[in-house]
Enzyme design. Sequence first.
Site, PDB file in Angstrom:
ATOM      1  N   ASN A   1     -10.102  -0.450   0.305  1.00 30.39           N
ATOM      2  CA  ASN A   1      -8.612  -0.265   0.271  1.00 30.39           C
ATOM      3  C   ASN A   1      -8.187  -0.836  -0.914  1.00 30.39           C
ATOM      4  O   ASN A   1      -8.331  -1.878  -1.321  1.00 30.39           O
ATOM      5  CB  ASN A   1      -8.159  -1.018   1.481  1.00 30.39           C
ATOM      6  CG  ASN A   1      -6.582  -1.096   1.615  1.00 30.39           C
ATOM      7  OD1 ASN A   1      -5.827  -0.514   0.616  1.00 30.39           O
ATOM      8  ND2 ASN A   1      -5.895  -1.519   2.655  1.00 30.39           N
TER       9      ASN A   1
ATOM     10  N   CYS B   1       0.948  -1.185   0.065  1.00 23.77           N
ATOM     11  CA  CYS B   1      -0.206   0.104  -0.130  1.00 23.77           C
ATOM     12  C   CYS B   1       0.905   1.393   0.036  1.00 23.77           C
ATOM     13  O   CYS B   1       0.331   2.457  -0.425  1.00 23.77           O
ATOM     14  CB  CYS B   1      -0.892  -0.135   1.144  1.00 23.77           C
ATOM     15  SG  CYS B   1      -2.024  -1.439   1.436  1.00 23.77           S
TER      16      CYS B   1
ATOM     17  N   HIS C   1      -3.618   7.129   3.115  1.00 25.12           N
ATOM     18  CA  HIS C   1      -3.866   5.905   2.794  1.00 25.12           C
ATOM     19  C   HIS C   1      -5.286   5.444   3.238  1.00 25.12           C
ATOM     20  O   HIS C   1      -5.774   5.524   4.337  1.00 25.12           O
ATOM     21  CB  HIS C   1      -2.864   4.649   3.206  1.00 25.12           C
ATOM     22  CG  HIS C   1      -3.447   3.372   2.712  1.00 25.12           C
ATOM     23  ND1 HIS C   1      -3.762   3.007   1.408  1.00 25.12           N
ATOM     24  CD2 HIS C   1      -3.215   2.145   3.427  1.00 25.12           C
ATOM     25  CE1 HIS C   1      -3.998   1.641   1.339  1.00 25.12           C
ATOM     26  NE2 HIS C   1      -3.598   1.229   2.549  1.00 25.12           N
TER      27      HIS C   1
END
Length: 325
Positions: A274, A110, A244
């Site tokens: 996500n 990520c 994020h």
Amino acid sequence: MSFTILGTGKAVPEYVMTNDELSTLVETNDEWIRTRTGIAERRICKNETITELTVKAANAALENAGIAAEQLDLIICSTMRGENITPSQACIIQKEIGASCPAFDVNAACSGFIYALDVADGYFVRKKVKHVLIVSMDNLSNIIDWKDRSTCVLFGDGGAAAVLGEGDDLLSINLTAVGNDEVLRIPHGTNSSPFYEHEEQRAVLHMAGNEVYKFAVHAMSTGIKKAVADAGLELSDVDCVIPHQANIRIINTAAKNLDIDKEKFFCNVQHYGNTSSGSVPLALDEASRSGVLKKGDIIAMCAFGAGLTTGSCVIRWNKDGKTES
Ligand code: ACO
């Protein structure tokens, strides 16, 4: 000399999977997912390939930047899993958009977009490049366990790209890594060697959610604080935070720890879940195109993910407000 962001562009699959649809697949419900994560829906690849998405995002970013593919000096793709083990996804993008520069992938889960920005910065500092394309994209629906309710509700597919040009708008950047495959990992899966003696593991995401949650809150709070201090700024100087997009509770807790107004955190986790390395540039692109970002704004970006990795940076936004809807 570092870089400036000349343009951004996103690509997400068309198919929208709601929490209600997920509750027909695993024992869950809309209320649990919304209150624990803030996610209402996510995009899932049905007929799109990661190549189609990466190329679409790349072309959108080039158009937004006003740069032709032939002008690119480097392409970096951050992804955990491109179309092939080799060639890299960046090479596939290079071929499809008609560029002729070097191209390679980085895998920092990520945190991939911020890792790629830091790599690109090195090329600008060494004056090796004038224009760099970064494409950050993951296709997590392909590597999650659709029978595991504690993980399958969290993720979605999609990502975005950014075109960088020469400039002085990267004010600070920090990467960290603490090797750990216990709390978060996705094994390769099959091994085609008849001689290999180890047991095969399913190629699906394994995560100890609570452990990652604690790591994430700490990473976001300390990462932003350090990046802002390294830029010689105060937290009150930050106009917008692009975090994020893993879980709204992580974002809210970090905002509280940092004492930064929650309104300054740009959030689209409710629509996409996500998307791993796609998450930060996808939020950046939407913040830019919706007019949230104004020329001269100080933006803090922060990501965390498998590795365990983190990346945080502060940039000055140098584009005019709303570019297009
Ligand atoms: N629906 C309903 N109930 C559920 C679900 C679900 N989808 N998932 C878990 N539960 C249950 C659990 O079984 C548990 O039940 P129990 O109390 O009877 O045992 C209960 O809900 C609470 O479970 P927790 O795991 O304690 O829930 P928590 O509040 O910690 O939230 C979550 C879990 C959302 C995963 C959170 O820990 C989180 O966001 N972690 C961070 C994940 C992350 O940010 N990952 C980023 C990196 S990803 C990458 O790099 C690829």
